[in-house]
Design an enzyme around this catalytic site. Structure first.
Site, PDB file in Angstrom:
ATOM      1  N   ARG A  50       2.424  -8.602   7.005  1.00 43.09           N
ATOM      2  CA  ARG A  50       3.306  -9.185   6.241  1.00 43.09           C
ATOM      3  C   ARG A  50       4.787  -9.510   7.503  1.00 43.09           C
ATOM      4  O   ARG A  50       4.732 -11.439   6.954  1.00 43.09           O
ATOM      5  CB  ARG A  50       3.400  -8.123   5.391  1.00 43.09           C
ATOM      6  CG  ARG A  50       2.327  -8.407   4.002  1.00 43.09           C
ATOM      7  CD  ARG A  50       2.644  -7.194   3.275  1.00 43.09           C
ATOM      8  NE  ARG A  50       1.330  -7.174   2.105  1.00 43.09           N
ATOM      9  CZ  ARG A  50       1.733  -6.661   0.703  1.00 43.09           C
ATOM     10  NH1 ARG A  50       2.679  -6.824   0.523  1.00 43.09           N
ATOM     11  NH2 ARG A  50       0.947  -6.245   0.257  1.00 43.09           N
ATOM     12  N   GLY A 100       7.650   2.667 -15.585  1.00 44.80           N
ATOM     13  CA  GLY A 100       6.687   1.763 -15.091  1.00 44.80           C
ATOM     14  C   GLY A 100       5.575   2.595 -14.682  1.00 44.80           C
ATOM     15  O   GLY A 100       5.215   3.949 -15.450  1.00 44.80           O
ATOM     16  N   LEU A 101       4.689   2.857 -13.568  1.00 48.21           N
ATOM     17  CA  LEU A 101       4.123   4.360 -12.773  1.00 48.21           C
ATOM     18  C   LEU A 101       4.717   4.786 -12.919  1.00 48.21           C
ATOM     19  O   LEU A 101       4.364   6.146 -13.292  1.00 48.21           O
ATOM     20  CB  LEU A 101       3.445   2.927 -11.325  1.00 48.21           C
ATOM     21  CG  LEU A 101       1.958   2.114 -11.668  1.00 48.21           C
ATOM     22  CD1 LEU A 101       1.922   1.994 -10.592  1.00 48.21           C
ATOM     23  CD2 LEU A 101       1.257   2.790 -12.796  1.00 48.21           C
ATOM     24  N   ALA A 102       5.495   4.627 -12.288  1.00 50.73           N
ATOM     25  CA  ALA A 102       6.755   5.952 -11.931  1.00 50.73           C
ATOM     26  C   ALA A 102       7.649   6.824 -13.167  1.00 50.73           C
ATOM     27  O   ALA A 102       6.618   7.925 -13.362  1.00 50.73           O
ATOM     28  CB  ALA A 102       8.265   5.708 -10.401  1.00 50.73           C
ATOM     29  N   GLY A 103       7.649   6.098 -13.610  1.00 53.06           N
ATOM     30  CA  GLY A 103       8.877   6.334 -15.462  1.00 53.06           C
ATOM     31  C   GLY A 103       7.577   7.156 -15.976  1.00 53.06           C
ATOM     32  O   GLY A 103       7.637   8.519 -16.046  1.00 53.06           O
ATOM     33  N   HIS A 159       6.562 -11.248   1.166  1.00 56.28           N
ATOM     34  CA  HIS A 159       5.241 -11.437   0.992  1.00 56.28           C
ATOM     35  C   HIS A 159       5.345 -13.147   1.733  1.00 56.28           C
ATOM     36  O   HIS A 159       5.349 -13.733   1.342  1.00 56.28           O
ATOM     37  CB  HIS A 159       4.706 -11.208  -0.086  1.00 56.28           C
ATOM     38  CG  HIS A 159       3.497 -10.807  -0.090  1.00 56.28           C
ATOM     39  ND1 HIS A 159       2.138 -11.713   0.054  1.00 56.28           N
ATOM     40  CD2 HIS A 159       3.142 -10.090  -0.672  1.00 56.28           C
ATOM     41  CE1 HIS A 159       1.005 -11.106  -0.226  1.00 56.28           C
ATOM     42  NE2 HIS A 159       1.313  -9.902  -0.083  1.00 56.28           N
ATOM     43  N   SER A 173      -2.777 -12.859  -3.973  1.00 58.37           N
ATOM     44  CA  SER A 173      -3.692 -12.165  -2.933  1.00 58.37           C
ATOM     45  C   SER A 173      -3.101 -12.390  -1.775  1.00 58.37           C
ATOM     46  O   SER A 173      -3.980 -13.194  -0.940  1.00 58.37           O
ATOM     47  CB  SER A 173      -4.471 -11.329  -3.672  1.00 58.37           C
ATOM     48  OG  SER A 173      -4.696 -10.435  -2.956  1.00 58.37           O
ATOM     49  N   GLY A 187      12.520   4.283 -16.891  1.00 57.48           N
ATOM     50  CA  GLY A 187      11.936   3.364 -16.489  1.00 57.48           C
ATOM     51  C   GLY A 187      10.500   3.822 -16.881  1.00 57.48           C
ATOM     52  O   GLY A 187      10.256   5.111 -16.661  1.00 57.48           O
ATOM     53  N   ARG A 201       6.534  -1.682   3.712  1.00 55.84           N
ATOM     54  CA  ARG A 201       5.331  -1.173   3.021  1.00 55.84           C
ATOM     55  C   ARG A 201       3.963  -1.829   3.217  1.00 55.84           C
ATOM     56  O   ARG A 201       3.761  -2.469   3.426  1.00 55.84           O
ATOM     57  CB  ARG A 201       5.373  -0.913   1.766  1.00 55.84           C
ATOM     58  CG  ARG A 201       4.972  -0.345   0.601  1.00 55.84           C
ATOM     59  CD  ARG A 201       4.498  -0.505  -0.645  1.00 55.84           C
ATOM     60  NE  ARG A 201       4.977  -1.792  -0.981  1.00 55.84           N
ATOM     61  CZ  ARG A 201       3.539  -2.526  -1.527  1.00 55.84           C
ATOM     62  NH1 ARG A 201       2.264  -2.199  -1.781  1.00 55.84           N
ATOM     63  NH2 ARG A 201       4.393  -4.245  -2.331  1.00 55.84           N
TER      64      ARG A 201
END
Ligand code: FAD
Ligand code: HEM
Ligand code: HEM
Ligand code: SF4
Ligand code: F3S
Ligand code: FES
Lengths: 263, 224, 638
Positions: free
Chosen positions: C330, C42-45, C266, C284, C40, C435
């Protein structure tokens, strides 16, 4: 309200089995497609038909389908991402076409973007350009407080304009010279406009341009097509800024000298 | 990693070479055109202004002035063509498989025909030098009688036609070239971009307009 | 299976600091003798791979896209939270911690969430240093906005492209390490199997998506940062390629899967237009600041919205939740929209949509003000729907968006398999049952920049460096064979229906029975329908082409096969959790006025599922949640 309408379209699509084989155009009918479909959804439908007929579906790159990941890449009727301004192929809708239209679909064409299959090309050259210098060396954990460095809003906004590039490669695809200068200059500009980017500013532009040339992109002769095809409206001003920085970098250049020893 | 050769070898380096030589060349043709306007000045005591001007150029700095200018121009022209050649090869190689279908929006005839218009200009310069500097293109050339040479030359219709046609190509080269060289040298700012185009157009009209006026003036008998 | 959370002792706000000081360290000269796989980018990976390479480890990173920059983190629009308190409005680490725990309906681990809030401030510093162009004020300082119903302004943003800018920052750091030779990047490689040697994660098997080659990669530790699995619903706001394959393979190799049923729907997405629809686009949430949500009062009212008089409209959010109105959270706003449409009040051709009307705001503030605030969103809406939202109200409908569930991890982000770490949306995360907006980006980067580099090092300090295992080790070969067999099996069915067909059908079942509202009967029905459909999948699937070339229909088939199994587990988890909490709403468990009713006595725990083999019912384990610093309260938005 958008009353749902359907169109009958004919697609002339570039098919190429793999990088090594020759390609050619195939014609497919896309009857009764809804104007509410996105262009890629229309291709999905054609592909579903191809699979059930035992034929191979048209391979094309796509992922987010909302115009931000920069994956989708196809030249539609001679324009990268199709005829609509500031719109990626995935955000293009069938309603942009007329009933009975014949639409040609080709891959990005550039030596630096070799075709892998059908409409899928290899854009890893972009990654290598970034790896050559498209960053600020800021190892994790070494940062000062974010507000210790005020940045004039105007510069921050200009940097943001340049940073909006999604790395799709449409600029290369449309440029008569297959030049990557819009992409490269967008990244160089973003970092050159910010104070954090100053220490590496001139090394960056030299190294990135050297890598860009090594990847065998063409050079810019200021045709200005790229700006109009860019789905994010990246401005030519960035190329001028890069040229400026490159000239300066060349004038002040000093060879790297090895310092220090082992340990 | 980067050496001097790196600069000249790089895409942007070559572009900058083209732009700087371009400035010199544009500067030359502008001044040259203004100088040639003396074609319209009346003769002074039987000596044409153009002839005096030619004499002045030839004797500038005891005769070395013109050679300095020639050397500079020649170097600029060679570098310009060398860079153009290098970039052209690079750009051809960058797209080995052409599009079947390509629709342009922003690029112009001028921008896409730069190489062609450049070559036309090169041919023009050769012919032009044979015509008015070396003097072996047409019979009746007289060294130092610049006005005579120009007027008798342009009275030959195909010569005038050639000049006019060449100037049309040159116009396209100049127009894109001037704008392009400003962009290449990094002179770009949204506030002044309009100005940049204006400048390119104005200079092109002035230089080309002036140049084209000469053969027309001769052909129509305005200058004889 | 034992779920040991390994939460360090000590007071909440000192745990992380103290723990870091107690960790074992790997000698700098030895770090390069350790190899770490990060799946991964993405932001984490990307942040984890770059940070660990900077530390000196040898890193190999994988993604299925053609470039690491294209991970779906790029799509996040809204912003990222951090307890910087730059606006002096009373924000603090504790407040961010508290809001996150409460927003998650008290189903997250206190210690993790507190750590998240602590490092949130470092994230912003780090990103700014990398050149992320966050929005600024005229004074040159960073701008903030309030987001997702928070009472303080703690959300940092970069126009509508926060995820993209954060990801590009991490991607650039990653590319820098690639350029330095410290990270080897494998793009267009899909992880298909996890390699365990003696019960410890030692590598992965991938398929090269261009050539079809099956390769194994070995390492001393494996990190999964493969994102969320919302496309189990077929239609979602996620990218087309988002999948569960990586974590599902790990689950089947023994990693516990926690809270699979927690999904976030959402409320403000563009409604479906027809069967051709391939994905849904998020609008958004900020639009609800100025838009009013309504439906006609009369079922089946097909008049144009402007022809429906004021007194025949039902502004149902304002009616039901007078204090929060259109800004209700949400999950609540989503359920209310569903309810209205279920009652036949939905608008648009499909009847699955509600109006989000800006007419009043435009009247009050003028069109220019609205344009300045939402211009790009309105443009995007018009591009997709061909309707001008300045003139006609937008139509919106909820869509699957985020998955709070994921592989169970301890405080070190390590799964129940030693050596297997899980980060970002792929783990069961710090968000509990729901979340909050702008918290996923924060979590991904916290895990990648500031948690995993420490905890993975702590783990490696106890692992022998040098060669991992022989490339022809029996476990490696077995894993490779399993992957090949699976692909051959998919190719060999040669039935009549495409992978997309099955995906769509599965999505319908999941959305209907395991979506915004869940009932015992519905879930039981789904648990009958899914296996039936899965059986059909394995007998009537048609994949074109061959396995040893670029084959997008095969890629899809592999992912759908895993979604089938995951979907079943989600329904099982939802069935067992007989309470409503956060994104999980069980109709049986509601207050008399229709609000979610938690059951803290019986369900104040994490449910983690253990795979028990093909055809066996997985085993449900629980990790009790203890709340020491906050009081369990009922969420109320009336
Ligand atoms: C439309 C949208 C808007 C959002 N807006 C916000 C917001 O405003 N604020 C916020 O905080 N959060 C937001 N979120 C949520 C947030 O973006 C994500 O939760 C977060 O970015 C996930 O990051 P990640 O690194 O865990 O995973 P991802 O970014 O999804 O990355 C997954 C990576 O794993 C790779 N991968 C996956 N499977 C495999 C496999 N089998 N083999 C190899 N590689 C694999 C992929 O290639 C990719 O590189 C939004 C989400 C969406 C969809
Ligand atoms: C119709 C327009 C033009 C006219 C009437 C004209 C006229 C002349 C004349 C009379 C000379 C000889 C001067 C002398 O020997 O003293 C000359 C020289 C020259 N002209 Fe032009 N010219 C024209 C356009 C151009 C253009 C467009 C170019 C360049 C692109 C050009 C380039 C030159 C050069 C290089 C020389 C040689 C200068 C030297 O002696 O080194 N001319 N021109
Ligand atoms: C001799 C033959 C010539 C050739 C083959 C030639 C070719 C070219 C080419 C290919 C370009 C690049 C196109 C671009 O950047 O858009 C160019 C640019 C240019 N040319 Fe020429 N050219 C020639 C002569 C001239 C002359 C005589 C002049 C001067 C009047 C001139 C002025 C310019 C300018 C100003 C540019 C723009 C430079 C830049 O883009 O930075 N050229 N030329
Ligand atoms: S500059 Fe524009 S066209 Fe080029 S890669 Fe970036 S977004 Fe695409
Ligand atoms: S189209 Fe090409 S020539 Fe330059 S201005 Fe754009 S890169
Ligand atoms: S698919 Fe992501 S930009 Fe088109």
């Amino acid at each position: 309200m958008s009353a749902e309408k359907t169109l009958n379209l004919t697609l002339k699509v570039w098919r190429q089995k793999n990088a090594a084989s020759e390609g050619g155009f195939e014609t497919y009918a896309a009857p009764g497609v809804s104007t509410d479909m996105s262009f890629l959804e229309m291709l999905d439908v054609v592909n579903e038909g191809l699979i059930t007929q035992g034929a191979e579906p048209i391979a094309f790159d796509h992922d987010c389908r909302e115009g931000i990941c920069g994956t989708c890449s196809m030249v539609i009727n001679g324009r990268p991402h199709g005829p609509k301004e500031r719109t990626t192929a995935c955000q293009l809708h069938v309603r942009s076409f007329k009933d009975g239209d014949t639409i040609s679909i080709e891959p990005w064409r550039a030596k630096a973007f070799p075709v892998r299959k059908d409409l899928v090309v290899d854009r890893s050259a972009f990654d290598r350009i970034i790896a050559a210098g498209g960053f600020i060396s800021a190892p994790t954990g070494s940062a000062q407080d974010a507000n210790a460095l005020p940045i004039p809003k105007e510069n921050a906004d200009l940097a943001m304009d340049a940073a909006a590039c999604i790395g799709c490669g449409a600029c290369v695809a449309v440029c008569p010279n297959a030049s990557a200068m819009l992409f490269v200059s967008a990244k160089i500009s973003q970092l050159a406009l910010l104070p954090q980017g100053q220490p590496e500013r001139y090394i960056r532009v030299r190294d990135m341009v050297a890598q860009m040339d090594a990847e065998e992109f063409g050079s810019c002769t200021n045709h200005g097509e790229c700006e109009t095809a860019c789905p994010k409206g990246i401005s030519l001003e960035n190329i001028a800024r890069m040229n400026r920085d490159y000239l300066k970098a060349s004038l002040i250049y000093r060879p790297k000298v090895a310092t220090g020893g082992a340990g | 990693m980067q050496t001097g050769a790196g600069f000249f070898g790089s895409s942007i380096g070559k572009k900058i070479v083209m732009a700087i030589t371009g400035i010199l060349l544009v500067g030359f043709v502008t001044v040259h055109m203004i100088g040639n306007l003396q074609l319209y000045l009346p003769a002074h005591e039987g000596v044409y202004a153009l002839d005096t001007y030619g004499e002045f150029l030839r004797t500038l700095l005891h005769g070395s002035g013109i050679w300095i200018a020639r050397a500079t121009l020649l170097t600029a022209a060679i570098l310009h063509i060398w860079a153009a050649w290098g970039l052209t090869l690079m750009n051809r190689a960058a797209r080995p498989v052409a599009y079947q279908n390509q629709a342009y929006v922003a690029s112009t005839f001028a921008s896409r025909w730069m190489r062609v218009s450049g070559v036309v200009v090169l041919i023009f310069i050769i012919v032009h030098l044979l015509h008015l500097t070396v003097g072996n293109l047409l019979p009746g050339f007289e060294q130092g009688k610049v006005f005579h040479n120009v007027v008798t030359g342009f009275q030959v219709p195909w010569v005038s036609a050639f000049y006019i046609l060449a100037m049309v190509f040159f116009a396209t080269h100049l127009h894109h070239g001037i704008w392009s060289m400003l962009q290449t040298l990094g002179l770009s700012h949204p506030r002044y971009n309009g100005l940049r185009h204006g400048l390119a157009t104005l200079l092109t009209i002035v230089v080309i307009g002036g140049n084209i006026s000469f053969p027309i003036a001769v052909l129509t008998g305005f200058v004889r | 299976m034992e779920l040991k959370s390994n939460i360090p002792d000590g007071p909440l706000e000192k745990k992380w600091e103290k723990y870091r000081n107690d960790m074992k360290l790997v000698n700098p000269a030895n770090k390069r003798k350790y190899k770490i796989i990060v799946v991964g980018s993405g932001l984490a990976g990307a942040s984890a791979a770059a940070s660990m390479a900077e530390l000196g480890y040898e890193v190999e990173c994988f993604c299925y896209q053609d470039s690491p920059r294209r991970a779906h983190s790029i799509a996040a629009q809204g912003g990222i939270n951090a307890a910087k308190n730059y606006h002096n409005d009373g924000d603090s680490v504790f407040r961010l911690f508290y809001d996150t725990v409460k927003g998650g309906d008290f189903r997250a681990r206190e210690a993790n969430v507190h750590r998240l809030a602590e490092v949130s401030v470092n994230i912003i510093d780090q990103c700014v240093a990398q050149g992320v162009p966050f929005a600024r004020e005229y004074g040159g300082l960073l701008d903030n906005r309030s987001f997702g119903g928070a009472q303080v302004s703690r959300t940092f943003y970069a126009r509508g492209q926060t995820g993209q800018q954060l990801l590009l920052g991490a991607y650039q750091a990653l590319e820098r390490q690639i350029g330095l030779g410290k990270v080897k990047m494998h793009t267009r490689h899909e992880m298909q199997e996890l390699i365990l040697v003696d019960g410890v994660a030692k590598g992965i098997v991938t398929r090269d998506m261009l050539t079809g080659e099956i390769e194994s990669h070995l390492a001393h530790a494996v990190c999964l940062a493969t994102g969320g699995y919302a496309p189990v619903f077929f239609l979602s706001t996620n990218a087309m390629g988002c999948n569960t394959t990586a974590i599902w393979r790990a689950y089947k190799k023994g990693a516990a899967f926690a809270n699979p049923c927690y999904t976030q729907i959402h409320p403000t997405c563009i409604p479906v237009t027809g069967d051709h629809q391939s994905k849904l686009t998020l609008m958004s949430e900020s639009l609800r600041n100025d838009g009013r949500v309504w439906v006609p009062k009369k079922p089946g009212d097909k008049r144009a919205p402007k022809d429906i008089p004021e007194d025949e409209r039902d502004y149902y959010l304002e009616r039901k939740y007078p204090s929060y109105g259109n800004l209700a959270p949400r999950d609540i706003a989503s359920r209310a929209a569903k309810e209205a449409c279920d009652n036949g009040l939905g608008v648009g051709e499909t009847g699955r949509g509600v109006y989000l009307d800006f007419a009043d705001s435009i009247k009050r503030l003028g069109q220019p003000a609205i344009e300045e605030k939402y211009g790009n969103l309105f443009e995007m809406y018009e591009r997709i729907t061909d309707e001008n939202p300045y003139k006609v109200p937008m139509r919106i409908y909820p869509a699957a968006h985020y998955t709070m569930g994921g592989l169970w991890v301890d405080y070190n982000l390590m799964s129940t398999i030693p050596g297997l770490f899980v980060m970002g949306e792929a783990n069961f995360s710090d968000h509990g049952a729901n979340r909050l907006g702008a918290s996923a980006l924060m979590q991904g980067l916290a895990d990648g920049y500031f948690v995993a580099p420490y905890t993975v090092g702590n783990y490696l300090a106890g692992v022998k460096s040098g060669p991992v295992v022989a490339a022809d080790h029996a476990a490696v070969k077995a894993a490779e064979t399993a992957v090949k067999e699976r692909i051959d099996k998919l190719m060999a069915i040669k039935g009549k229906k495409t992978p997309t067909h099955f995906h769509r059908e599965l999505g319908k079942i999941m959305w209907e029975h395991c979506g915004m509202a869940r009932t015992e009967a519905g879930l039981k029905k789904a648990l009958e329908l899914i296996p039936k459909l899965r059986e059909e999948f394995w007998s009537d699937l048609l994949v074109s082409g061959t396995g040893d070339e670029l084959n997008q229909s095969l890629e899809r088939a592999g992912r759908v096969a895993d979604f089938f199994e995951l979907g079943e587990l989600m329904c099982l988890d939802a069935l067992e959790r007989r309470e409503s909490c956060g994104g999980h709403f069980r109709e049986e468990s509601q207050t008399p006025d229709g609000e979610a009713q938690r059951d803290d006595a019986n369900f104040c725990h994490v449910a983690a599922w253990e795979y028990k083999g093909e055809g066996q019912v997985p085993e449900r384990h629980v990790e009790p949640l203890a709340f020491e610093s906050v009081h369990l309260a009922t969420r109320s938005y009336k």
